[in-house]
Enzyme design. Structure first.
Site, PDB file in Angstrom:
ATOM      1  N   SER A  54       0.826  -1.208   0.000  1.00  0.00           N
ATOM      2  CA  SER A  54       0.000   0.000   0.000  1.00  0.00           C
ATOM      3  C   SER A  54       0.858   1.256   0.000  1.00  0.00           C
ATOM      4  CB  SER A  54      -0.890   0.003   1.247  1.00  0.00           C
ATOM      5  OG  SER A  54      -1.514   1.260   1.447  1.00  0.00           O
ATOM      6  N   TYR A  84      -2.645  -0.184   9.917  1.00  0.00           N
ATOM      7  CA  TYR A  84      -2.815  -0.750   8.573  1.00  0.00           C
ATOM      8  C   TYR A  84      -1.511  -0.633   7.783  1.00  0.00           C
ATOM      9  CZ  TYR A  84      -4.152  -1.040   3.666  1.00  0.00           C
ATOM     10  OH  TYR A  84      -4.207  -1.361   2.321  1.00  0.00           O
TER      11      TYR A  84
END
Length: 335
Positions: free
Chosen positions: A127, A152
């Site tokens: 990501s 995350y």
């Protein structure tokens, strides 16, 4: 070839499965169909895949060690495209253990499946959030990414580190893709485009954080999927000349590589909202809000490495991409 696609009921996994089968590959798609967002949307994606003869769906949780191990042993995959994960920066503030189960344990079960079954290439989702506190633009895979600002992001950086260890120890070729704000038809309801569109149609106000002074490298789903599929054919090789002192963190002496995959053109959030308003034909009721914990001010992908490796070149601009999403949303939700 025979592929495993994890997260096949998800946004990107759904599209990747469609493209791979259209190219003649056999695809086994897995998903646990969790309720992080509307499961009806996930089942609708799977319904679209049902007529595809080369696609088969298996419902299983990544954290199910025995289930995943048996799947690998039975199916003997050539390649794995691992896209399943617990997504969302803000959700990780409230439900951290969901990220440990899905993103850490789940990634490990996939790595173990690859190790024990001679998988030829593992492509997995990282990501853009791994860039954390980095401010040098555009974000480059040569840069260190040691300061994530959400759990995350930390789990995605961990996925890269875990993959490198398996590439080094067992010679498994692994390719990590740092996705930059993917959007388009069949997208995720927790993403800004989906949330804004729904609220505009419903007559509700939309929350715009940091008073709109944000920018994102919005990347259309078709461009993303083309890049993912091309990378699957770009299998990394060990480089004996690489060393940790002088080499880049994007590759290694092991068969390991990291790429940014984005549009390479950040769009101001307010310009994005303007494009959405024009596509819908309704002015939004904008509620300006302060910055949210875990958010970054700007994302911008340097994709030169991906272009050199697989000739990746995004084609869809924000106006066309947003219009495609709005057209799909109108048809799907009958508004």
């Amino acid at each position: 070839m025979k592929y495993l696609v994890t997260g096949a009921a998800g946004f990107i996994g759904f599209y990747v499965s469609k493209v791979l089968t259209s190219q003649g590959h056999d695809v086994v798609g897995i998903d646990n169909i969790n309720d992080y967002y509307d499961v009806n949307l996930k089942y609708s994606r799977l319904t679209e895949l049902e007529p595809v003869t080369k696609f088969r769906f298996v419902k299983v949780d990544l954290a199910d060690r025995t289930g995943i191990a048996n799947l690998f042993e039975t199916e003997k995959f050539d390649r794995v495209i691992h896209l399943a994960a617990q997504a969302g920066v803000r959700y990780s503030l409230d439900n951290p253990f969901a990220y440990a189960d899905s993103n850490l344990i789940g990634h490990l079960t996939i790595l173990e499946g690859c190790r024990n079954n001679n998988v030829k290439h593992l492509v997995y989702a990282s990501s853009s959030s791994v860039y954390g506190l980095n401010t040098k633009m555009p974000f480059n895979c040569d840069d260190a990414v040691d300061h994530p600002i959400s759990l995350y992001a930390a789990t995605k950086k961990s996925n890269e580190l875990m993959s490198h260890s398996y590439s080094h120890l067992y010679g498994i070729p692994t390719s990590g893709l740092r996705f930059f704000t993917v959007y388009g038809p069949w997208g995720r309801p927790d993403m800004a485009l989906f949330k804004f569109t729904k609220k505009i149609f419903d007559g509700d106000q939309i929350d715009i954080y940091n008073n709109g002074e944000l920018a994102r490298d919005f990347t259309y789903i078709d461009d993303i999927v083309e890049g993912v599929v091309r990378v699957a054919d770009c299998v990394p090789e060990a480089n004996s000349k690489w060393n940790a002192e002088l080499g880049s963190p994007k590759n290694s002496s092991a068969p390991y590589q990291i790429f940014n995959i984005g549009n390479g053109q950040p769009v101001a959030l307010l310009d994005f909202v303007d494009a959405l308003e024009k596509s819908i034909g309704i002015k939004a009721n904008r509620n300006m809000m302060p910055m949210q914990p875990g958010d970054v001010y700007k994302t911008w992908a340097d994709t030169d490495d991906l272009f050199k490796a697989v000739n990746y070149q995004p084609k869809v601009d924000i106006k066309h991409g947003v219009q495609q999403f709005v057209d799909w949303y109108r048809a799907f939700y009958k508004v």
